[in-house]
Design an enzyme around this catalytic site. Structure first.
Site, PDB file in Angstrom:
ATOM      1  N   ASP A 134     -10.132  -3.402  -5.183  1.00  0.00           N
ATOM      2  CA  ASP A 134      -9.283  -2.392  -4.527  1.00  0.00           C
ATOM      3  C   ASP A 134      -9.051  -0.975  -5.463  1.00  0.00           C
ATOM      4  OD1 ASP A 134      -7.209  -0.878  -3.368  1.00  0.00           O
ATOM      5  OD2 ASP A 134      -5.545  -2.695  -3.630  1.00  0.00           O
ATOM      6  N   HIS A 174      -8.039  -4.954  -1.120  1.00  0.00           N
ATOM      7  CA  HIS A 174      -6.973  -4.145  -0.564  1.00  0.00           C
ATOM      8  C   HIS A 174      -6.576  -4.675   0.915  1.00  0.00           C
ATOM      9  CE1 HIS A 174      -4.017  -1.000  -0.384  1.00  0.00           C
ATOM     10  NE2 HIS A 174      -4.357  -0.950   0.951  1.00  0.00           N
ATOM     11  N   SER A 221       0.966  -1.282   0.012  1.00  0.00           N
ATOM     12  CA  SER A 221       0.131  -0.223   0.134  1.00  0.00           C
ATOM     13  C   SER A 221       0.828   1.332   0.062  1.00  0.00           C
ATOM     14  CB  SER A 221      -1.074   0.120   0.842  1.00  0.00           C
ATOM     15  OG  SER A 221      -2.033   0.858   1.001  1.00  0.00           O
TER      16      SER A 221
END
Length: 348
Positions: free
Chosen positions: A288, A318, A134
C-alpha cells in the site's frame, strides 16, 4: 467526463438504500446539517451503549455511507458491538475542497458528543470512538486532534481507529510509494490525484506533487515530522536511501495552503499536539502506498505517550477490508475486519 465523475458513477452503482433488518434499524438523517446514515441496534442493552462515528474512504472525492461495502461494515459494527454507529456523508471534491470535508465530519462529531444527543441515543459518553479508512482515516485522525483543542467539547473520545490512513502530503516518494507505485486499487498516480483534488483542480499542484517538488523552503521545518529515515523501522527502510527534500515554489503553498495544514495532514501536528490523543488502533498493509504514513504515525504517537495497537498486515493491500462480500470476497478481508471489530470490542 471529469475523472472523478467517472469514479462517482461507480459509487452510485454500489449504492444501497437505508434498509433495517432484524438486528439494526437504519435511517438516513442529518446531524448539524450534514447527511449521516444512522445504525441503531435493536437488541436490548444492559446499560448505555458504545458508539462509533465512521468516515468512509474514497480520496475525499468519491464514496459514500450508502455504498454496499460501507453499509456492510457499519451495519456489522453496530450489530457485533451492540453499538450506535453514525456514518457520515461529508461533501466531496471536486465540487467541495478542503476544509469542507474536514468541517463536515468535525461538526457531526461535535454535535454527536453533546450530552443531550448522547443521552437521546442511550450512548455512554466514556465509550465513543471515531474511525475511518483511507481518506476517512485521515479525517478521523484530524478530528481527534482538533477535539483536543476545542474548549466547547466536554466529552473526550475513548478511542480512534485508523484503517490504512492517508496522513501526510509532504513526501510523496516514501519507500511505500516507491515499492507500490503501480499496485492495483491505489497506485501512486491515483493517490496524488486524490491529494491534489482535495485542494484544487489546478494541474500545477498535481504536477508538482508528482515530482515531489511542491513544498516551499519556508515549510522545511515540517519535514522532521515525516522524515522516514528516522521514523520507519529498519525492515521497511530496506535499501532505500533518504534524500533531502527538493523544494518547490512558494506560490503553490500560498494559493493552496491546505496541503501544509495538519487538519489535512495530521502527521504535521507537533509532538505536543499529539499528547493526550485517545487510545489508537492503526491498520497498515505492506502492499500500500500509504503504509509508511501509518507506520510513522504509530511511532510518533508512541513517542508522545499515546497507547497504540498497530496491526501490520504483510499479505494485504490498500482497501483489503472492503473485500468481505459479493464476487470479490477474500479471506484477508475477513481477517482484517474481524481483527478491527475484535479490537473495538475489547477497547471501546
Amino acid at each position: 467526463m471529469h475523472y472523478m465523475e467517472a469514479l462517482m458513477l461507480i459509487t452510485a452503482a454500489e449504492y444501497v438504500a437505508p434498509t433495517s433488518d432484524e438486528n439494526v434499524t437504519v435511517t438516513d438523517t442529518e446531524f448539524s446539517n450534514v447527511a449521516v446514515r444512522l445504525y441503531l441496534p435493536r437488541r436490548a442493552s444492559d446499560g448505555l451503549r458504545r458508539a462509533v462515528v465512521y468516515f468512509h474512504g474514497g480520496g475525499w472525492c468519491v464514496g459514500q455511507a450508502g455504498m454496499k461495502s460501507y453499509d456492510h461494515l457499519t451495519r456489522w459494527t453496530s450489530n457485533r458491538l451492540n453499538a450506535v454507529v453514525v456514518s457520515v456523508n461529508y461533501r466531496l471534491a471536486p465540487k467541495y475542497r478542503f476544509p469542507v470535508q474536514f468541517e463536515d465530519v468535525y461538526s457531526v462529531t461535535k454535535f454527536f458528543l453533546q450530552s443531550s444527543v448522547l443521552s437521546q441515543y442511550g450512548v455512554d459518553p466514556d465509550r465513543v470512538c471515531v474511525a475511518g479508512d483511507s481518506a476517512g482515516g485521515n479525517l478521523a485522525a484530524a478530528v481527534a486532534q482538533q477535539l483536543l483543542k476545542d474548549p466547547e467539547v466536554e466529552t473526550k473520545l475513548k478511542a480512534q481507529a485508523l484503517l490504512y490512513p492517508a496522513l501526510q502530503t509532504l513526501d510523496l516518494n516514501l519507500p511505500s510509494y516507491q515499492e507500490n507505485e503501480n499496485k492495483p486499487i491505489l497506485p501512486k498516480s491515483l493517490m496524488i490525484k486524490f491529494w491534489s483534488e482535495y485542494f484544487t483542480s489546478d494541474s500545477s499542484l498535481r504536477e508538482a506533487m508528482a515530482s515531489n517538488r511542491h513544498v516551499p523552503v519556508e515549510a522545511s521545518h515540517l519535514f522532521q515530522f515525516v522524515n522516514w529515515s528516522n521514523l520507519l523501522p529498519e525492515e521497511l527502510k530496506k535499501d532505500h536511501v533518504y534524500s533531502s527534500p527538493a523544494y518547490g515554489s512558494s506560490e503553490l503553498a500560498q494559493k493552496y495552503p491546505g496541503f501544509l495544514d495538519p487538519r489535512a495532514a495530521p502527521l504535521l501536528a507537533s509532538d505536543a499536539q499529539l499528547r493526550g490523543l485517545p487510545l489508537t488502533y492503526v491498520l497498515t498493509c505492506k502492499h500500500d502506498v500509504l503504509r509508511d504514513d501509518g507506520v510513522m504515525y504509530v511511532g510518533r504517537l508512541r513517542a508522545a505517550g499515546v497507547p497504540v495497537m498497530h496491526d501490520h498486515a504483510k499479505d494485504a493491500f490498500h482497501g483489503a477490508m472492503m473485500f468481505v462480500s459479493g464476487p470479490a470476497e477474500l479471506a484477508v478481508g475477513h481477517r482484517l475486519l474481524n481483527r478491527y471489530i475484535e479490537w473495538l470490542n475489547e477497547n471501546l
